[in-house]
Motif scaffolding. Sequence first.
Motif, mmCIF file in Angstrom:
data_model
loop_
_atom_site.group_PDB
_atom_site.id
_atom_site.type_symbol
_atom_site.label_atom_id
_atom_site.label_comp_id
_atom_site.label_asym_id
_atom_site.label_seq_id
_atom_site.Cartn_x
_atom_site.Cartn_y
_atom_site.Cartn_z
ATOM 1 N N VAL A 89 -23.461 -21.091 -33.025
ATOM 2 C CA VAL A 89 -24.547 -20.401 -32.314
ATOM 3 C C VAL A 89 -24.075 -19.958 -30.925
ATOM 4 N N ALA A 90 -23.365 -20.841 -30.230
ATOM 5 C CA ALA A 90 -22.867 -20.507 -28.889
ATOM 6 C C ALA A 90 -21.867 -19.362 -28.954
ATOM 7 N N GLY A 91 -20.994 -19.360 -29.946
ATOM 8 C CA GLY A 91 -20.025 -18.283 -30.087
ATOM 9 C C GLY A 91 -20.688 -16.941 -30.328
ATOM 10 N N VAL A 92 -21.669 -16.924 -31.214
ATOM 11 C CA VAL A 92 -22.406 -15.683 -31.486
ATOM 12 C C VAL A 92 -23.134 -15.216 -30.226
ATOM 13 N N PHE A 93 -23.727 -16.162 -29.502
ATOM 14 C CA PHE A 93 -24.454 -15.845 -28.271
ATOM 15 C C PHE A 93 -23.522 -15.217 -27.235
ATOM 16 N N ILE A 94 -22.357 -15.806 -27.038
ATOM 17 C CA ILE A 94 -21.416 -15.281 -26.038
ATOM 18 C C ILE A 94 -20.898 -13.911 -26.453
ATOM 19 N N ILE A 95 -20.598 -13.733 -27.720
ATOM 20 C CA ILE A 95 -20.150 -12.417 -28.182
ATOM 21 C C ILE A 95 -21.266 -11.386 -27.983
ATOM 22 N N TYR A 96 -22.499 -11.765 -28.273
ATOM 23 C CA TYR A 96 -23.638 -10.868 -28.040
ATOM 24 C C TYR A 96 -23.743 -10.497 -26.555
ATOM 25 N N LYS A 97 -23.606 -11.487 -25.674
ATOM 26 C CA LYS A 97 -23.707 -11.221 -24.241
ATOM 27 C C LYS A 97 -22.558 -10.331 -23.749
ATOM 28 N N HIS A 98 -21.473 -10.264 -24.494
ATOM 29 C CA HIS A 98 -20.335 -9.426 -24.124
ATOM 30 C C HIS A 98 -20.363 -8.052 -24.814
ATOM 31 N N SER A 99 -21.497 -7.648 -25.354
ATOM 32 C CA SER A 99 -21.546 -6.372 -26.086
ATOM 33 C C SER A 99 -21.180 -5.180 -25.201
ATOM 34 N N SER A 100 -21.570 -5.209 -23.930
ATOM 35 C CA SER A 100 -21.182 -4.102 -23.042
ATOM 36 C C SER A 100 -19.679 -4.120 -22.787
ATOM 37 N N ASN A 101 -19.096 -5.305 -22.706
ATOM 38 C CA ASN A 101 -17.645 -5.396 -22.540
ATOM 39 C C ASN A 101 -16.922 -4.882 -23.786
ATOM 40 N N ILE A 102 -17.465 -5.180 -24.948
ATOM 41 C CA ILE A 102 -16.863 -4.717 -26.197
ATOM 42 C C ILE A 102 -16.879 -3.192 -26.244
ATOM 43 N N GLN A 103 -17.976 -2.590 -25.807
ATOM 44 C CA GLN A 103 -18.048 -1.121 -25.766
ATOM 45 C C GLN A 103 -17.002 -0.554 -24.807
ATOM 46 N N ARG A 104 -16.847 -1.190 -23.630
ATOM 47 C CA ARG A 104 -15.838 -0.720 -22.672
ATOM 48 C C ARG A 104 -14.419 -0.941 -23.202
ATOM 49 N N LEU A 105 -14.196 -2.035 -23.917
ATOM 50 C CA LEU A 105 -12.880 -2.266 -24.521
ATOM 51 C C LEU A 105 -12.564 -1.175 -25.535
ATOM 52 N N ARG A 106 -13.543 -0.832 -26.354
ATOM 53 C CA ARG A 106 -13.329 0.193 -27.380
ATOM 54 C C ARG A 106 -13.076 1.570 -26.769
ATOM 55 N N SER A 107 -13.694 1.840 -25.619
ATOM 56 C CA SER A 107 -13.517 3.149 -24.983
ATOM 57 C C SER A 107 -12.349 3.171 -24.008
ATOM 58 N N GLY A 108 -11.709 2.009 -23.791
ATOM 59 C CA GLY A 108 -10.581 1.956 -22.872
ATOM 60 C C GLY A 108 -10.986 1.903 -21.412
ATOM 61 N N GLN A 109 -12.218 1.551 -21.115
ATOM 62 C CA GLN A 109 -12.716 1.533 -19.745
ATOM 63 C C GLN A 109 -12.951 0.125 -19.194
ATOM 64 N N GLU A 110 -12.546 -0.900 -19.914
ATOM 65 C CA GLU A 110 -12.770 -2.274 -19.472
ATOM 66 C C GLU A 110 -11.873 -2.620 -18.297
ATOM 67 N N HIS A 111 -12.389 -3.445 -17.405
ATOM 68 C CA HIS A 111 -11.633 -3.889 -16.245
ATOM 69 C C HIS A 111 -10.512 -4.812 -16.688
ATOM 70 N N VAL A 112 -9.337 -4.635 -16.075
ATOM 71 C CA VAL A 112 -8.201 -5.490 -16.411
ATOM 72 C C VAL A 112 -8.017 -6.535 -15.326
ATOM 73 N N PHE A 113 -7.469 -7.653 -15.720
ATOM 74 C CA PHE A 113 -7.183 -8.726 -14.780
ATOM 75 C C PHE A 113 -5.851 -8.431 -14.118
ATOM 76 N N GLY A 114 -5.840 -8.493 -12.810
ATOM 77 C CA GLY A 114 -4.605 -8.272 -12.078
ATOM 78 C C GLY A 114 -4.811 -8.535 -10.611
#
Length: 123
Positions: A89-114
């Motif tokens: 349940v926690a894993g599904v919840f966290i993935i759901y909360k990251h849906s905007s990040n998933i969209q940015r990852l797919r579009s190549g616009q996600e922030h990178v760590f550096g």
Amino acid sequence: MSAAALAVMAGHAYPVFLKFKGGKAVASWVGAFLCLTPVALMAVLVVFVVVVAWTRYISMGSIIMAATLPLAVWLIVHAPLPPIMAAIVAGVFIIYKHSSNIQRLRSGQEHVFGLGAQTHVNR
């Protein structure tokens, strides 16, 4: 304890005093499962570090970590059903909360760590 872990995450993600606008619950998830299944959590934290070092995406590390914890709880700890279900349940919840990040990852616009000035990669 498993229900309390999920309640902590929900309280962090949807705090009453902040008009139900909170974080993505990853830090509270780590804290809760550090208490519930510390060995499994340490294993997925290693996965998190490897994914972030390889991809430079914190969100990708968090998503992969959330997806792999239920498997780690089952395979490494051989935990009873309540912690396994809480991890799912926690894993599904966290993935759901990251849906905007998933969209940015797919579009190549996600922030990178550096440590430099670059904050995202355009592809």
